[in-house]
Design a protein around this motif. Structure first.
Motif, mmCIF file in Angstrom:
data_model
loop_
_atom_site.group_PDB
_atom_site.id
_atom_site.type_symbol
_atom_site.label_atom_id
_atom_site.label_comp_id
_atom_site.label_asym_id
_atom_site.label_seq_id
_atom_site.Cartn_x
_atom_site.Cartn_y
_atom_site.Cartn_z
ATOM 1 N N ASP A 93 -16.703 -9.340 -12.524
ATOM 2 C CA ASP A 93 -17.236 -8.292 -13.401
ATOM 3 C C ASP A 93 -17.460 -6.994 -12.627
ATOM 4 N N ALA A 94 -17.940 -7.109 -11.389
ATOM 5 C CA ALA A 94 -18.153 -5.908 -10.579
ATOM 6 C C ALA A 94 -16.829 -5.237 -10.231
ATOM 7 N N LEU A 95 -15.798 -6.031 -9.923
ATOM 8 C CA LEU A 95 -14.479 -5.455 -9.659
ATOM 9 C C LEU A 95 -13.956 -4.711 -10.884
ATOM 10 N N LEU A 96 -14.016 -5.355 -12.030
ATOM 11 C CA LEU A 96 -13.497 -4.727 -13.244
ATOM 12 C C LEU A 96 -14.268 -3.450 -13.575
ATOM 13 N N ALA A 97 -15.575 -3.468 -13.341
ATOM 14 C CA ALA A 97 -16.391 -2.291 -13.633
ATOM 15 C C ALA A 97 -16.092 -1.132 -12.685
ATOM 16 N N ALA A 98 -15.551 -1.435 -11.518
ATOM 17 C CA ALA A 98 -15.285 -0.393 -10.514
ATOM 18 C C ALA A 98 -13.927 0.269 -10.689
ATOM 19 N N ILE A 99 -13.107 -0.217 -11.611
ATOM 20 C CA ILE A 99 -11.793 0.391 -11.851
ATOM 21 C C ILE A 99 -11.978 1.753 -12.529
ATOM 22 N N THR A 100 -11.270 2.745 -12.003
ATOM 23 C CA THR A 100 -11.306 4.096 -12.576
ATOM 24 C C THR A 100 -9.872 4.556 -12.829
ATOM 25 N N PRO A 101 -9.691 5.718 -13.451
ATOM 26 C CA PRO A 101 -8.329 6.243 -13.629
ATOM 27 C C PRO A 101 -7.596 6.500 -12.313
ATOM 28 N N ARG A 102 -8.337 6.554 -11.200
ATOM 29 C CA ARG A 102 -7.696 6.780 -9.897
ATOM 30 C C ARG A 102 -7.346 5.481 -9.170
ATOM 31 N N THR A 103 -7.755 4.356 -9.706
ATOM 32 C CA THR A 103 -7.473 3.070 -9.057
ATOM 33 C C THR A 103 -5.978 2.773 -9.136
ATOM 34 N N ARG A 104 -5.379 2.478 -8.000
ATOM 35 C CA ARG A 104 -3.957 2.143 -7.950
ATOM 36 C C ARG A 104 -3.719 0.712 -7.483
ATOM 37 N N LEU A 105 -4.619 0.209 -6.653
ATOM 38 C CA LEU A 105 -4.431 -1.099 -6.040
ATOM 39 C C LEU A 105 -5.753 -1.842 -5.977
ATOM 40 N N ILE A 106 -5.697 -3.145 -6.231
ATOM 41 C CA ILE A 106 -6.833 -4.035 -5.968
ATOM 42 C C ILE A 106 -6.347 -5.106 -5.005
ATOM 43 N N PHE A 107 -6.973 -5.183 -3.857
ATOM 44 C CA PHE A 107 -6.685 -6.228 -2.877
ATOM 45 C C PHE A 107 -7.793 -7.270 -2.944
ATOM 46 N N LEU A 108 -7.406 -8.534 -3.108
ATOM 47 C CA LEU A 108 -8.405 -9.611 -3.151
ATOM 48 C C LEU A 108 -7.923 -10.784 -2.314
ATOM 49 N N ALA A 109 -8.610 -11.061 -1.225
ATOM 50 C CA ALA A 109 -8.327 -12.248 -0.417
ATOM 51 C C ALA A 109 -9.112 -13.408 -0.996
ATOM 52 N N GLY A 111 0.807 -1.205 0.000
ATOM 53 C CA GLY A 111 0.000 0.000 0.000
ATOM 54 C C GLY A 111 0.843 1.258 0.000
ATOM 55 N N ARG A 112 1.886 1.289 0.829
ATOM 56 C CA ARG A 112 2.715 2.492 0.921
ATOM 57 C C ARG A 112 3.542 2.725 -0.339
ATOM 58 N N ASN A 113 3.769 1.685 -1.114
ATOM 59 C CA ASN A 113 4.492 1.853 -2.370
ATOM 60 C C ASN A 113 3.617 2.414 -3.483
ATOM 61 N N PHE A 114 2.328 2.129 -3.448
ATOM 62 C CA PHE A 114 1.515 2.424 -4.624
ATOM 63 C C PHE A 114 0.315 3.334 -4.393
ATOM 64 N N ALA A 115 -0.003 3.696 -3.172
ATOM 65 C CA ALA A 115 -1.206 4.501 -2.946
ATOM 66 C C ALA A 115 -0.920 5.683 -2.028
ATOM 67 N N ARG A 116 -1.576 6.793 -2.336
ATOM 68 C CA ARG A 116 -1.481 8.023 -1.558
ATOM 69 C C ARG A 116 -2.875 8.639 -1.460
#
Length: 372
Positions: free
Chosen positions: A145-161, A101-106
């Motif tokens: 499909d819902a995850l992919l649809a929620a990606i925006t130009p501001r998305t930096r990280l996707i966490f999936l357990a 998170g600290r490497n890729f998101a602010r």
């Protein structure tokens, strides 16, 4: 400036407190031994080989652990068919999630998770001041499909357990591959396999193979669950090599202590014991879920060492009463799932067969006494 006693001048914190799920913390009213099934721990103590490694490491507790965990990374690479130079170890996988998170998101960036994603993903976003976005799930399972649809130009990280905590649900590898292919190359996808062994060792290997083909996909693992080393905090990740320099800057120096490294190495050498213990948990998972169904409780399909269950037709207040009853009648601590949309559920890790029998017996008595 004059300070009044009523409003003393204090430093300003940038971190706001978040409400966390509560657990029963009062004394057990009957003096029964408390059995904590609320932390998804393995119920088995260290194997003789691991116990010996811990004892031996204790004789040199004045020494730091190897900062780069070189021997452990070599052993992990050999055990998983991975290049040790693409692996990093941490103080549990939780530290590595924070490092990523600290490497890729602010602040201003978005971190995307599924609706009922792991609480540490929420906390990581909160610590960074990043915007947390949740994609809706289907039947308490991640919807690609819902995850992919929620990606925006501001998305930096996707966490999936996957398997997920707290629901326990799992996606097949081909769905993970579809997600990885659909994620833009400048967005990091983190596949957290903390419970992967309870879905299957072949499943875990397939996810590692998938990640090899991408420069933006990370796989995180832990020794806390299937390997039974929760108290020592050792985790690791398979990482695209270009990311590693930044990760080592953000990670604590020597964050995996000497004893944890020794125990993890011994656990890898004792892999047949790990497999045998996982098999016991899987057998208990089937047995307990079937018994609960006969008592009028439904469990989410689980690929983990825990079950998330609810009383059929009952609301959160009945679930809360059962949680209290399990503690009062049996000394059993289980987890409340108070996330929005999960209030009617409770979650518990599978214990030893006798402990699971106690949970089933207490649940049966509760159901018999409850007005319908």
């Amino acid at each position: 400036m004059t300070r009044s006693p009523e409003s003393p001048l204090r430093p300003t914190s940038y971190i706001r407190a978040l409400p966390l799920r509560g657990r029963v913390a009062r004394p057990q009213p009957k003096g029964l031994p408390v059995i904590n099934l609320g932390f998804n721990e393995l119920p088995f103590g260290p194997s003789p080989k691991v116990a010996a490694a811990i004892a031996d490491a204790g004789n040199s507790a004045n020494r730091y652990g190897a900062p780069g965990c070189d021997a452990l990374r070599e052993a992990l690479g050999a055990a998983n068919g991975l290049d040790p130079d693409t692996l990093i170890c941490g103080n549990g996988s939780e530290e590595l999630l924070d490092v990523i998170g600290r490497n890729f998101a602010r602040p201003g960036d978005e971190i995307l998770i599924s609706q009922f994603g792991y609480i540490q993903f929420v906390l990581a976003a909160h610590r960074l001041g990043a915007t947390l976005v949740k994609a809706p799930e289907r039947a308490f399972t991640t919807d690609i499909d819902a995850l992919l649809a929620a990606i925006t130009p501001r998305t930096r990280l996707i966490f999936l357990a996957n398997p997920n905590n707290p629901t326990g649900t799992v996606l097949p590898v081909d769905e993970l591959a579809r997600l990885a292919r659909g994620v833009p190359g400048d967005v990091v996808l983190v596949l957290d396999l903390a419970y992967g062994e309870f879905t299957g060792f072949d499943y875990v290997a397939a996810v590692h193979d998938l990640a090899r083909g991408f420069e933006n996909v990370i796989v995180t693992r832990t020794f806390s669950k299937a390997y039974g080393l929760a108290g020592l905090r050792a985790g690791w990740a398979q990482v695209p090599a270009w990311m590693l320099p930044g990760f080592y800057i953000a990670r604590g120096m020597g964050s995996v202590n000497h004893m944890a490294q020794a125990a993890a190495l011994a656990a890898l050498e004792d892999i047949e014991v790990v497999r045998e213990r996982v098999a016991v948990i899987l057998s208990e998972r089937r047995r307990v879920a079937e018994r609960l169904a006969a008592l009028g409780l439904s469990c989410c399909p689980s690929g983990t060492n825990f079950l998330m269950a609810r009383i059929d037709g009952a609301g959160p207040e009945v679930t809360e009463a059962l949680v209290e009853y399990l503690f009062d009648a049996g000394g059993l601590v289980v987890n409340r799932t108070r996330e929005a949309g999960l209030e009617q559920f409770f979650r518990f890790s599978l214990g030893l067969p006798a402990q699971n029998d106690l949970l089933l017996d207490c649940t049966a008595r509760f159901q018999q006494a409850r007005p319908v």
